[in-house]
Design an enzyme around this catalytic site. Structure first.
Site, short mmCIF file in Angstrom:
data_model
loop_
_atom_site.label_atom_id
_atom_site.label_comp_id
_atom_site.label_asym_id
_atom_site.label_seq_id
_atom_site.Cartn_x
_atom_site.Cartn_y
_atom_site.Cartn_z
N SER A 223 -67.77 68.44 76.69
CA SER A 223 -66.81 69.34 76.06
C SER A 223 -65.43 69.08 76.63
O SER A 223 -65.21 69.21 77.83
CB SER A 223 -67.21 70.80 76.30
OG SER A 223 -66.09 71.65 76.14
N ARG B 157 -68.69 83.15 71.25
CA ARG B 157 -68.82 81.75 71.70
C ARG B 157 -69.02 81.67 73.22
O ARG B 157 -68.55 82.53 73.96
CB ARG B 157 -67.60 80.95 71.23
CG ARG B 157 -67.55 80.92 69.70
CD ARG B 157 -66.39 80.16 69.16
NE ARG B 157 -66.42 78.76 69.54
CZ ARG B 157 -65.42 77.92 69.32
NH1 ARG B 157 -64.31 78.34 68.73
NH2 ARG B 157 -65.51 76.67 69.67
N ARG C 132 -71.99 75.84 62.28
CA ARG C 132 -71.65 74.85 61.25
C ARG C 132 -72.87 74.13 60.69
O ARG C 132 -72.83 73.66 59.55
CB ARG C 132 -70.62 73.85 61.79
CG ARG C 132 -69.26 74.49 61.94
CD ARG C 132 -68.17 73.54 62.34
NE ARG C 132 -66.90 74.25 62.35
CZ ARG C 132 -65.81 73.87 63.01
NH1 ARG C 132 -65.83 72.76 63.73
NH2 ARG C 132 -64.71 74.57 62.96
N ASP D 121 -65.39 67.50 65.45
CA ASP D 121 -64.67 68.27 64.43
C ASP D 121 -64.67 67.60 63.06
O ASP D 121 -64.25 68.20 62.07
CB ASP D 121 -63.22 68.51 64.87
CG ASP D 121 -63.15 69.47 66.04
OD1 ASP D 121 -64.13 70.21 66.28
OD2 ASP D 121 -62.11 69.48 66.74
N LYS E 298 -53.53 69.45 66.56
CA LYS E 298 -53.75 70.78 67.15
C LYS E 298 -54.11 70.68 68.64
O LYS E 298 -53.57 71.41 69.46
CB LYS E 298 -54.85 71.51 66.37
CG LYS E 298 -55.23 72.87 66.92
CD LYS E 298 -55.93 73.71 65.89
CE LYS E 298 -57.40 73.48 65.81
NZ LYS E 298 -58.19 74.20 66.84
N LYS F 136 -69.57 76.67 67.20
CA LYS F 136 -68.16 76.51 66.82
C LYS F 136 -67.69 77.80 66.13
O LYS F 136 -68.34 78.84 66.27
CB LYS F 136 -68.00 75.29 65.92
CG LYS F 136 -68.28 73.97 66.63
CD LYS F 136 -67.21 73.68 67.66
CE LYS F 136 -67.50 72.47 68.48
NZ LYS F 136 -66.60 72.33 69.63
N GLN G 65 -62.89 70.89 76.15
CA GLN G 65 -62.28 72.15 76.58
C GLN G 65 -62.70 72.48 78.01
O GLN G 65 -61.87 72.88 78.84
CB GLN G 65 -62.67 73.27 75.63
CG GLN G 65 -62.06 73.09 74.24
CD GLN G 65 -62.50 74.12 73.23
OE1 GLN G 65 -63.39 74.94 73.50
NE2 GLN G 65 -61.90 74.09 72.05
#
Ligand code: S3P
Length: 430
Positions: free
Chosen positions: A164, A120, A344, A313, A20, A340, A166
Site C-alpha cells: 500500500s 476503511r 469494488r 486504481d 491526484k 476501497k 498510503q
C-alpha cells in the site's frame, strides 16, 4: 440517475488536471517543509480540497493567483494547538498520509471521515506509527483515530503485510522525524511518488527491490515550483473508451508516465491494444503522451496478484476492456479492491451482470467472459464511488441505446471535469 450513451468515435487530443496522488503529496508534505511550494496544474478534485483544508487547519498558508498557480507555505512554527480535529472526507490518502505527518508533530489530533472512509481499515497505519513511538488510538481499527504526536520518533524496520502506497508513505513521512534509518519492505511495488518527492527535496533515500530506507531526521528547505503531470488514473478511462469505440484515436498530453502507475498500459497492450507512449519531460516525475486507438481484436488476459498494486486504481477501467475482449479474463489477488471507496469487486460484478456480461466473483477477484454486445437501459449503481461512475460510463458508450448510471456527482472525488470532457469527446448525451 442519468442516461448516458451510446457513444461515437473520437479523434483528437485532450489535457487533464494534475495527478491526484501527487497533488496530495505536494500539499501534505508542505507541513514538513521550510519554504514554499508553487504548484501548477493542481487537481481541483474534492479529495485534494480535503488535503488543502487539512493543512490550512494546521496553520499552512495557501495563496492562489489568477494564473491558476497556487503557492503553499507550511506553518512557521512546527507545533500545533492542544487538540485539533480534521475531517478527511472521502480521502484515504489524506487520512493515512496525514497520520504519518501528525505522528511526528507534538499535539493531540483527531481524524474523522465520511461514511465510506469510516469503514476503511486504519490499523495498517496505526501499527507501524505506534512502533515508531506515537500514541495512536483507532475506533475498532477504523476512523475516528486519535493521534498524540511526538517531536522525535524511533526509526523502525517494517515488513508491510499488504502492499500500500498510503501506508508506505505514512511511515516514510514519520521517518523524517526519527533519528536513524527506517527500512520498509513491501510485498510488491506500489506507487513511489513519496520516495520521488522526498528524494527531490534532498532526503537520503535508498530503494532496492521492494525495500526502501530513509535516513532521518530530515527537514526540507527552500522554494520549489512543481508542474504536476495529468492524472494517469483519470486518463485510463479515456484510453479504454478509445480502444472500444470504433474510429477513435486519442492523444493525452503531459500525462504522468511513472512506471509504478502505467502498468495498466502494459496489461492492455498484452490484450492487443493499440497504445503508444512517449516521454517528453522528466522534471520530478516522468511526463509524456499516451496515444490510444480503436482496437477491435482485444484478447482476454489474467492479472496476477503481484501486478495488482501497480494498477489498483485502473482495475475498473481494465475490467471494462476485458468485458469486450475475446475469451475469459481473470483478476487474482485483488482483495484490496474490497476496502476501497466501495467494495469494488462486488460493485463491478453487480454492474457487469446487470449488462448481461458473464462474471464469476470470488473473495479476491473475479473472471469476466468477453462479449460483443451488452444490453441497454438498465440502471447501474455506483455506491457513490467515483471510479465506478467513470467505468460505467464506458459501458454506457458501448450500449445500443444508453445505460442509466446512478450518482454521477461522485466523480467530483477524483475528477470533477470527467463528464464535461468525456461526453463531448465520445459524442454521448447525458
Ligand atoms: C494511493 C494509493 C492507493 C490508491 C489510492 C491512492 C496513494 O491506495 O488506491 O487511490 O496516493 O498513495 P492504497 O495505498 O490503499 O493501495
Amino acid at each position: 440517475m442519468s442516461l448516458i450513451g451510446p457513444g461515437k468515435g473520437f479523434k483528437g487530443s485532450i489535457s487533464l488536471a494534475g495527478d491526484k496522488s501527487i497533488s496530495h503529496r505536494l500539499i501534505l508534505f508542505s507541513l514538513l517543509h521550510h519554504g514554499s511550494f508553487k504548484l501548477r496544474n493542481l487537481s481541483a478534485c474534492d479529495d485534494v480540497k480535503t488535503s488543502l483544508a487539512a493543512i490550512k487547519t494546521l496553520g499552512a498558508t495557501i495563496d492562489r493567483d489568477n494564473t491558476e498557480e497556487i503557492t503553499i507555505r507550511g506553518p512557521d512554527k512546527k507545533t500545533a494547538a492542544e487538540s485539533v480535529e480534521i475531517f478527511c472526507g472521502n480521502s484515504g490518502t489524506t487520512a493515512r498520509l496525514l497520520s504519518g505527518i501528525l505522528a511526528g508533530l507534538p499535539g493531540r489530533f483527531v481524524l474523522t471521515g465520511d461514511n465510506s472512509l469510516s469503514q476503511r481499515p486504519m490499523q495498517r497505519i496505526a501499527d507501524p506509527l505506534s512502533m515508531m513511538g506515537a500514541e495512536i488510538k483507532t475506533t475498532k481499527s477504523k476512523l475516528p483515530i486519535e493521534i498524540i504526536g511526538q517531536s522525535r520518533l524511533n526509526p523502525i524496520t517494517y515488513q508491510m503485510p499488504v502492499a500500500s502506497a498510503q501506508v508506505k508513505s505514512a511511515i516514510l513521512v514519520a521517518a523524517t522525524r526519527a533519528a536513524g534509518t527506517t527500512t520498509i519492505s513491501e510485498p510488491s511495488p506500489s506507487r513511489d511518488h513519496s520516495e520521488i518527492l522526498l528524494a527531490h527535496l534532498g532526503a537520503k533515500l535508498q530503494c532496492k527491490d521492494n525495500q526502501i530506507s530513509l535516513d532521518g531526521p530530515f527537514l526540507s528547505r527552500g522554494d520549489y515550483c512543481f508542474n504536476i503531470p495529468a492524472d494517469v488514473s483519470s486518463a485510463a478511462f479515456f484510453v479504454v473508451a478509445a480502444l472500444l469505440i470504433p474510429q477513435s484515436e486519442i492523444s493525452i498530453e503531459n500525462v504522468l508516465l511513472n512506471p509504478t502507475r502505467t502498468h495498466f498500459l502494459q496489461v492492455l497492450k498484452r490484450m492487443g491494444a493499440n497504445i503508444q507512449t512517449s516521454i517528453t519531460a522528466n522534471n520530478f516525475e516522468l511526463t509524456g503522451t499516451i496515444k490510444a486507438a480503436y482496437s477491435p481484436k482485444l484478447q482476454s488476459t489474467d492479472i496476477l496478484p503481484e501486478e495488482v498494486p501497480a494498477l489498483i486504481d485502473e482495475i475498473p477501467a481494465i475490467s471494462t476492456a476485458m468485458a469486450f475482449a475475446k475469451g475469459v479474463s481473470t483478476i487474482k489477488g485483488a482483495q484490496e479492491l474490497r476496502v476501497k471507496e466501495s467494495d469494488r469487486i462486488k460493485v463491478l460484478c453487480e454492474a457487469f451482470r446487470a449488462c448481461g456480461i458473464k462474471v464469476e466473483e470470488n473473495d479476491e477477484g473475479y473472471s469476466i467472459t468477453g462479449t460483443e454486445e451488452i444490453s441497454s437501459e438498465h440502471r447501474l449503481k455506483t455506491y457513490s464511488d467515483h471510479r465506478m461512475a467513470a467505468a460505467f460510463s464506458i459501458l454506457a458508450l458501448k450500449s445500443k441505446s444508453g445505460i442509466f448510471v446512478e450518482d454521477l456527482d461522485s466523480v467530483k472525488i477524483s475528477f470533477p471535469e470527467f463528464f464535461s470532457i468525456f461526453l463531448p469527446c465520445f459524442n454521448a448525451r447525458l
